[in-house]
Motif scaffolding. Sequence first.
Motif, PDB file in Angstrom:
ATOM      1  N   ARG A   2      10.529   2.050  -1.226  1.00 58.62           N
ATOM      2  CA  ARG A   2       9.373   3.045  -1.608  1.00 58.62           C
ATOM      3  C   ARG A   2       8.778   4.033  -0.767  1.00 58.62           C
ATOM      4  O   ARG A   2       8.957   3.742   0.252  1.00 58.62           O
ATOM      5  N   SER A   3       7.997   4.673  -0.739  1.00 61.14           N
ATOM      6  CA  SER A   3       7.385   5.773  -0.166  1.00 61.14           C
ATOM      7  C   SER A   3       6.097   5.496  -0.642  1.00 61.14           C
ATOM      8  O   SER A   3       5.089   5.108  -1.220  1.00 61.14           O
ATOM      9  N   ARG A   4       5.464   6.018   0.878  1.00 68.00           N
ATOM     10  CA  ARG A   4       3.461   5.996   0.271  1.00 68.00           C
ATOM     11  C   ARG A   4       3.332   7.215   1.399  1.00 68.00           C
ATOM     12  O   ARG A   4       3.277   6.665   2.945  1.00 68.00           O
ATOM     13  N   HIS A   5       2.315   8.407   1.157  1.00 66.67           N
ATOM     14  CA  HIS A   5       2.074   8.678   2.051  1.00 66.67           C
ATOM     15  C   HIS A   5       0.356   8.720   2.848  1.00 66.67           C
ATOM     16  O   HIS A   5      -0.474   8.560   1.534  1.00 66.67           O
ATOM     17  N   ILE A   6      -0.569   9.251   3.596  1.00 67.47           N
ATOM     18  CA  ILE A   6      -1.052   8.040   4.448  1.00 67.47           C
ATOM     19  C   ILE A   6      -1.741   9.169   5.161  1.00 67.47           C
ATOM     20  O   ILE A   6      -0.254  10.367   5.843  1.00 67.47           O
ATOM     21  N   THR A  98       4.547  10.528   5.508  1.00 58.88           N
ATOM     22  CA  THR A  98       5.466   9.546   4.792  1.00 58.88           C
ATOM     23  C   THR A  98       5.764   8.685   5.335  1.00 58.88           C
ATOM     24  O   THR A  98       7.012   8.628   6.053  1.00 58.88           O
ATOM     25  N   ARG A 100       8.102   5.313   4.460  1.00 59.75           N
ATOM     26  CA  ARG A 100       9.595   5.153   3.455  1.00 59.75           C
ATOM     27  C   ARG A 100       9.838   3.134   3.519  1.00 59.75           C
ATOM     28  O   ARG A 100      10.077   2.642   5.219  1.00 59.75           O
ATOM     29  N   GLN A 101      10.318   2.694   2.990  1.00 55.48           N
ATOM     30  CA  GLN A 101      10.742   1.292   2.790  1.00 55.48           C
ATOM     31  C   GLN A 101      12.228   0.885   2.386  1.00 55.48           C
ATOM     32  O   GLN A 101      12.249   1.232   2.127  1.00 55.48           O
ATOM     33  N   ASP A 106       8.559  -5.737   1.298  1.00 57.59           N
ATOM     34  CA  ASP A 106       7.569  -5.534   0.864  1.00 57.59           C
ATOM     35  C   ASP A 106       5.843  -5.703   1.731  1.00 57.59           C
ATOM     36  O   ASP A 106       4.954  -5.187   1.986  1.00 57.59           O
ATOM     37  N   ASP A 110       3.795  -2.586   3.492  1.00 56.07           N
ATOM     38  CA  ASP A 110       2.380  -2.486   4.235  1.00 56.07           C
ATOM     39  C   ASP A 110       1.604  -3.012   5.012  1.00 56.07           C
ATOM     40  O   ASP A 110       0.898  -2.060   5.796  1.00 56.07           O
ATOM     41  N   CYS A 113       3.019   0.630   7.101  1.00 51.74           N
ATOM     42  CA  CYS A 113       1.529   1.777   6.364  1.00 51.74           C
ATOM     43  C   CYS A 113      -0.078   1.585   7.042  1.00 51.74           C
ATOM     44  O   CYS A 113      -0.638   2.194   8.127  1.00 51.74           O
TER      45      CYS A 113
END
Length: 133
Positions: A2-6, A98, A100-101, A106, A110, A113
């Motif tokens: 997964r990717s998450r944009h902060i 960005t 990335r996991q 998980d 988190d 992030c």
Amino acid sequence: MRSRHISRVIRADRDRVYDVVADVDNLPAWAQGLASAEVTWDGDDLVVESPMGQVRVRSVPRNELGVADHDVVLPSGTVVTNPLRVLAHPHGSEVVFTVRQIELTDEEFDRDCQTVAADLDRLAQLVEDRSRG
């Protein structure tokens, strides 16, 4: 993976924010999720003590686009590419990182992030304080 944009809006000109982000000597002042001590150089690699252990960082050259991507070589040898952008914003600038996991549960993802969000808050404080001074 997964990717998450902060992201974080900073009340300062994009070029001023980029100057702080692109100067690796500033890392310990704001990027505590990556650099927890002074940085040293080994050839073209930046070597930092991080919460993950000793890591190597390779950054893209400074540019006019606000791109500050960097590869982090983890203690395991895995290379994580971290996209980092400083963009113009109506209220100053916006920094987008960005996450990335890779090699993270998980729960660790988190937490990573949250660490990046705190780092961007420190970056905002650092830049905004310099802008006032």
